[in-house]
Design a protein around this motif. Sequence first.
Motif, mmCIF file in Angstrom:
data_model
loop_
_atom_site.group_PDB
_atom_site.id
_atom_site.type_symbol
_atom_site.label_atom_id
_atom_site.label_comp_id
_atom_site.label_asym_id
_atom_site.label_seq_id
_atom_site.Cartn_x
_atom_site.Cartn_y
_atom_site.Cartn_z
ATOM 1 N N THR A 12 0.818 -1.221 0.000
ATOM 2 C CA THR A 12 0.000 0.000 0.000
ATOM 3 C C THR A 12 0.847 1.264 0.000
ATOM 4 O O THR A 12 0.623 2.176 -0.810
ATOM 5 N N ASN A 13 1.818 1.346 0.892
ATOM 6 C CA ASN A 13 2.649 2.553 0.970
ATOM 7 C C ASN A 13 3.447 2.763 -0.312
ATOM 8 O O ASN A 13 3.605 3.897 -0.786
ATOM 9 N N THR A 14 3.937 1.663 -0.884
ATOM 10 C CA THR A 14 4.700 1.767 -2.131
ATOM 11 C C THR A 14 3.803 2.265 -3.258
ATOM 12 O O THR A 14 4.212 3.108 -4.070
ATOM 13 N N PHE A 15 2.583 1.762 -3.306
ATOM 14 C CA PHE A 15 1.648 2.199 -4.343
ATOM 15 C C PHE A 15 1.342 3.688 -4.200
ATOM 16 O O PHE A 15 1.327 4.427 -5.196
ATOM 17 N N ILE A 16 1.111 4.144 -2.982
ATOM 18 C CA ILE A 16 0.785 5.555 -2.755
ATOM 19 C C ILE A 16 1.965 6.442 -3.143
ATOM 20 O O ILE A 16 1.788 7.488 -3.797
ATOM 21 N N GLU A 17 3.173 6.027 -2.779
ATOM 22 C CA GLU A 17 4.358 6.820 -3.129
ATOM 23 C C GLU A 17 4.553 6.881 -4.643
ATOM 24 O O GLU A 17 4.893 7.934 -5.196
ATOM 25 N N LEU A 18 4.343 5.759 -5.317
ATOM 26 C CA LEU A 18 4.479 5.745 -6.774
ATOM 27 C C LEU A 18 3.414 6.636 -7.413
ATOM 28 O O LEU A 18 3.702 7.401 -8.344
ATOM 29 N N PHE A 19 2.198 6.554 -6.900
ATOM 30 C CA PHE A 19 1.099 7.366 -7.419
ATOM 31 C C PHE A 19 1.428 8.851 -7.310
ATOM 32 O O PHE A 19 1.237 9.632 -8.250
ATOM 33 N N GLN A 20 1.935 9.251 -6.155
ATOM 34 C CA GLN A 20 2.251 10.662 -5.937
ATOM 35 C C GLN A 20 3.412 11.135 -6.805
ATOM 36 O O GLN A 20 3.473 12.297 -7.198
ATOM 37 N N TRP A 21 4.335 10.218 -7.130
ATOM 38 C CA TRP A 21 5.496 10.566 -7.952
ATOM 39 C C TRP A 21 5.175 10.604 -9.441
ATOM 40 O O TRP A 21 5.690 11.437 -10.188
ATOM 41 N N ALA A 22 4.289 9.725 -9.883
ATOM 42 C CA ALA A 22 4.072 9.489 -11.310
ATOM 43 C C ALA A 22 3.462 10.686 -12.023
ATOM 44 O O ALA A 22 2.649 11.426 -11.461
ATOM 45 N N ASP A 23 3.861 10.842 -13.283
ATOM 46 C CA ASP A 23 3.246 11.836 -14.159
ATOM 47 C C ASP A 23 1.907 11.298 -14.646
ATOM 48 O O ASP A 23 0.882 11.973 -14.571
ATOM 49 N N VAL A 24 1.928 10.067 -15.156
ATOM 50 C CA VAL A 24 0.697 9.359 -15.513
ATOM 51 C C VAL A 24 0.312 8.502 -14.312
ATOM 52 O O VAL A 24 1.029 7.563 -13.945
ATOM 53 N N LYS A 25 -0.789 8.834 -13.681
ATOM 54 C CA LYS A 25 -1.175 8.151 -12.444
ATOM 55 C C LYS A 25 -1.755 6.771 -12.720
ATOM 56 O O LYS A 25 -2.569 6.594 -13.639
ATOM 57 N N PRO A 26 -1.354 5.767 -11.955
ATOM 58 C CA PRO A 26 -2.006 4.455 -12.085
ATOM 59 C C PRO A 26 -3.466 4.578 -11.652
ATOM 60 O O PRO A 26 -3.762 5.174 -10.621
ATOM 61 N N ASN A 27 -4.359 4.028 -12.452
ATOM 62 C CA ASN A 27 -5.776 4.093 -12.066
ATOM 63 C C ASN A 27 -6.380 2.709 -11.870
ATOM 64 O O ASN A 27 -7.588 2.542 -11.849
ATOM 65 N N ILE A 28 -5.486 1.712 -11.711
ATOM 66 C CA ILE A 28 -5.912 0.350 -11.388
ATOM 67 C C ILE A 28 -4.951 -0.209 -10.350
ATOM 68 O O ILE A 28 -3.744 -0.004 -10.443
ATOM 69 N N VAL A 29 -5.482 -0.916 -9.370
ATOM 70 C CA VAL A 29 -4.631 -1.683 -8.462
ATOM 71 C C VAL A 29 -5.350 -2.996 -8.178
ATOM 72 O O VAL A 29 -6.560 -3.020 -7.915
ATOM 73 N N GLN A 30 -4.601 -4.086 -8.317
ATOM 74 C CA GLN A 30 -5.160 -5.418 -8.096
ATOM 75 C C GLN A 30 -4.575 -6.036 -6.835
ATOM 76 O O GLN A 30 -3.394 -5.856 -6.550
ATOM 77 N N ILE A 31 -5.401 -6.782 -6.129
ATOM 78 C CA ILE A 31 -4.909 -7.536 -4.978
ATOM 79 C C ILE A 31 -5.404 -8.971 -5.095
ATOM 80 O O ILE A 31 -6.467 -9.234 -5.658
ATOM 81 N N ASN A 32 -4.608 -9.893 -4.594
ATOM 82 C CA ASN A 32 -4.949 -11.310 -4.629
ATOM 83 C C ASN A 32 -5.576 -11.690 -3.296
ATOM 84 O O ASN A 32 -4.903 -11.686 -2.267
ATOM 85 N N LEU A 33 -6.850 -12.013 -3.337
ATOM 86 C CA LEU A 33 -7.542 -12.336 -2.092
ATOM 87 C C LEU A 33 -7.081 -13.658 -1.488
ATOM 88 O O LEU A 33 -7.372 -13.957 -0.337
ATOM 89 N N ALA A 34 -6.331 -14.446 -2.285
ATOM 90 C CA ALA A 34 -5.803 -15.702 -1.740
ATOM 91 C C ALA A 34 -4.713 -15.429 -0.713
ATOM 92 O O ALA A 34 -4.465 -16.225 0.184
ATOM 93 N N THR A 35 -4.034 -14.289 -0.846
ATOM 94 C CA THR A 35 -2.954 -13.940 0.086
ATOM 95 C C THR A 35 -3.321 -12.750 0.970
ATOM 96 O O THR A 35 -2.595 -12.423 1.896
ATOM 97 N N CYS A 36 -4.443 -12.117 0.652
ATOM 98 C CA CYS A 36 -4.878 -10.956 1.438
ATOM 99 C C CYS A 36 -6.389 -11.040 1.593
ATOM 100 O O CYS A 36 -7.138 -10.613 0.715
ATOM 101 N N CYS A 37 -6.826 -11.611 2.700
ATOM 102 C CA CYS A 37 -8.258 -11.875 2.888
ATOM 103 C C CYS A 37 -9.080 -10.594 3.022
ATOM 104 O O CYS A 37 -10.270 -10.566 2.697
ATOM 105 N N VAL A 38 -8.457 -9.547 3.501
ATOM 106 C CA VAL A 38 -9.157 -8.272 3.691
ATOM 107 C C VAL A 38 -8.377 -7.176 2.988
ATOM 108 O O VAL A 38 -7.153 -7.093 3.109
ATOM 109 N N VAL A 39 -9.090 -6.332 2.240
ATOM 110 C CA VAL A 39 -8.437 -5.211 1.571
ATOM 111 C C VAL A 39 -7.893 -4.260 2.630
ATOM 112 O O VAL A 39 -8.633 -3.853 3.533
ATOM 113 N N PRO A 40 -6.617 -3.891 2.574
ATOM 114 C CA PRO A 40 -6.063 -2.957 3.558
ATOM 115 C C PRO A 40 -6.887 -1.662 3.593
ATOM 116 O O PRO A 40 -7.114 -1.058 2.535
#
Length: 207
Positions: free
Chosen positions: A146-174
């Motif tokens: 999560t923190n890495t994604f937020i830092e990348l988002f804030q840095w990027a010129d073209v903002k990522p507008n998709i983020v995927q998570i695998n519920l098999a390894t993360c039962c609850v969305v942070p």
Amino acid sequence: MLSHNLLVNTGNVLSLSEARQKASQNSTDELIETLKIILNDKQSKGDGTTVINGKEDTSLQDVDRKDLKITVKVFISSPDVDLLKEALDQAFKALRTNIIESLVIAYKSAEDPENMLSSLKRIWSAIEEYVKVGKLSSVGLSDINTNTFIELFQWADVKPNIVQINLATCCVVPPALQEFTKENDIQLLTHSDPCGEYLKQLKLIDY
């Protein structure tokens, strides 16, 4: 040491009767079964690359491209930008298109968070080039801290507008990720793609 690439193009797996007969498989088993089928097909060699092509699918020839939304997921284990560009260019070629509507990058690495962010910035800079020339529309990342994604988002010129998570390894969305995506109009998606060790050894394209 000789450099050699292996390019496997399965084509449309739905055109493989052997694969359709096992439609209840999970994505890992489907990939393995499809590769077994395709590896029995013809191979061509040249320029240090072995190409294995699946059965040609002609079912999309009569479909208006405007009615299609193409989504591509690239699995990479190296921040080497040339490898990423090669994977994307091969995807454009295989799909016979100049535009991909949705791209998701799954970058697997054992790097610490600081180095991971640095590597992702190199990868993302290459993605931004494709967006700026109109070859990619929506772009995002899979299975990222999560923190890495937020830092990348804030840095990027073209903002990522998709983020995927695998519920098999993360039962609850942070909660922090859930809140950030809502505030910034980012698609928060789940997936069940395999995340085993073998993916770290392969450069795979899923579309």
